[in-house]
Motif scaffolding. Structure first.
Motif, PDB file in Angstrom:
ATOM      1  N   LEU A 114       0.814  -1.218   0.000  1.00  0.00           N
ATOM      2  CA  LEU A 114       0.000   0.000   0.000  1.00  0.00           C
ATOM      3  C   LEU A 114       0.847   1.268   0.000  1.00  0.00           C
ATOM      4  N   ARG A 115       2.058   1.188   0.568  1.00  0.00           N
ATOM      5  CA  ARG A 115       2.960   2.341   0.666  1.00  0.00           C
ATOM      6  C   ARG A 115       4.338   1.967   0.132  1.00  0.00           C
ATOM      7  N   LEU A 121      13.902   5.026   7.112  1.00  0.00           N
ATOM      8  CA  LEU A 121      14.338   6.423   7.066  1.00  0.00           C
ATOM      9  C   LEU A 121      13.192   7.407   6.832  1.00  0.00           C
ATOM     10  N   ASN A 122      12.104   6.952   6.199  1.00  0.00           N
ATOM     11  CA  ASN A 122      11.031   7.898   5.881  1.00  0.00           C
ATOM     12  C   ASN A 122       9.678   7.574   6.504  1.00  0.00           C
ATOM     13  N   ILE A 123       9.632   6.587   7.377  1.00  0.00           N
ATOM     14  CA  ILE A 123       8.348   6.192   7.954  1.00  0.00           C
ATOM     15  C   ILE A 123       7.889   7.100   9.095  1.00  0.00           C
ATOM     16  N   GLY A 124       8.808   7.699   9.796  1.00  0.00           N
ATOM     17  CA  GLY A 124       8.447   8.434  11.006  1.00  0.00           C
ATOM     18  C   GLY A 124       8.113   9.892  10.783  1.00  0.00           C
ATOM     19  N   LEU A 125       7.707  10.508  11.884  1.00  0.00           N
ATOM     20  CA  LEU A 125       7.481  11.951  11.901  1.00  0.00           C
ATOM     21  C   LEU A 125       8.820  12.676  11.898  1.00  0.00           C
ATOM     22  N   SER A 126       8.771  13.936  11.648  1.00  0.00           N
ATOM     23  CA  SER A 126       9.977  14.760  11.733  1.00  0.00           C
ATOM     24  C   SER A 126      10.556  14.670  13.142  1.00  0.00           C
ATOM     25  N   ARG A 140      12.788   2.090  18.922  1.00  0.00           N
ATOM     26  CA  ARG A 140      12.429   0.708  19.298  1.00  0.00           C
ATOM     27  C   ARG A 140      11.333   0.170  18.381  1.00  0.00           C
ATOM     28  N   VAL A 141      10.322   0.992  18.111  1.00  0.00           N
ATOM     29  CA  VAL A 141       9.217   0.562  17.243  1.00  0.00           C
ATOM     30  C   VAL A 141       9.731   0.303  15.834  1.00  0.00           C
ATOM     31  N   ILE A 142      10.561   1.172  15.321  1.00  0.00           N
ATOM     32  CA  ILE A 142      11.097   0.999  13.962  1.00  0.00           C
ATOM     33  C   ILE A 142      11.953  -0.260  13.875  1.00  0.00           C
ATOM     34  N   PRO A 151      12.155  -2.220   4.865  1.00  0.00           N
ATOM     35  CA  PRO A 151      13.529  -1.962   4.429  1.00  0.00           C
ATOM     36  C   PRO A 151      14.169  -0.837   5.257  1.00  0.00           C
ATOM     37  N   GLU A 152      15.452  -0.990   5.538  1.00  0.00           N
ATOM     38  CA  GLU A 152      16.140   0.069   6.283  1.00  0.00           C
ATOM     39  C   GLU A 152      16.364   1.298   5.427  1.00  0.00           C
ATOM     40  N   ARG A 153      16.658   1.072   4.150  1.00  0.00           N
ATOM     41  CA  ARG A 153      16.899   2.187   3.203  1.00  0.00           C
ATOM     42  C   ARG A 153      16.101   1.991   1.943  1.00  0.00           C
TER      43      ARG A 153
END
Length: 153
Positions: A114-115, A121-126, A140-142, A151-153
């Motif tokens: 879906l995403r 690197l781009n899943i979280g908030l600023s 920890r969640v990531i 994927p990490e990158r």
């Protein structure tokens, strides 16, 4: 300020409550954020926007280390808006933490479908102006998401 002003004349505004909850999360005030998201859930607001604070409540539970309590919130978020992908990815982290590895991987795969292009690197908030408590909990969640197949990158 804008959200508080909005709530002064529309105390049932779910979008304003959602943004307040996000700010509380970034400040590391997870219990306050959970309360805010639950308050938004109690109001009879448009069904289409409900997934956001359902996701927020699940996220707050996960950040507090109470992942099993996140499950029904995330499942409701997915039932409301199944095409987000964000809820699936967080649910995958919950499953991973619980040792439900096959479910975690399948749920992450669904979220990534879906995403596409989402990574650690781009899943979280600023992280600008975010509290150290938020940053540590988010990391920890990531890590659970990565273990489930993000994927990490």
């Amino acid at each position: 300020m804008t959200c508080a002003r909005t709530l002064s004349f529309d105390p049932w505004n779910g979008l304003a409550l959602y943004h307040i909850g996000l700010a509380q999360i970034q400040l590391g005030r997870f219990e306050d954020a959970l309360t805010t998201f639950k308050q938004a859930d109690r109001f009879d607001t448009p069904q289409v926007s409900r997934w956001t604070w359902l996701l927020g409540a699940g996220w707050a539970y996960m950040l507090m280390g109470r992942s099993e309590e996140a499950v029904p919130w995330l499942q409701r978020s997915i039932a409301t808006t199944p095409a987000s992908g964000r809820s699936q990815m967080l649910l995958a982290a919950v499953y991973q933490k619980a040792g439900r590895i096959d479910e975690a991987k399948a749920t992450m795969k669904e979220g990534l479908k879906l995403r596409p292009g989402t990574t650690a690197l781009n899943i979280g908030l600023s992280t600008k102006n975010a509290s150290p408590v938020f940053l540590q909990a988010t990391d920890r969640v990531i890590q659970f998401m990565i273990a489930a197949g993000l994927p990490e990158r």
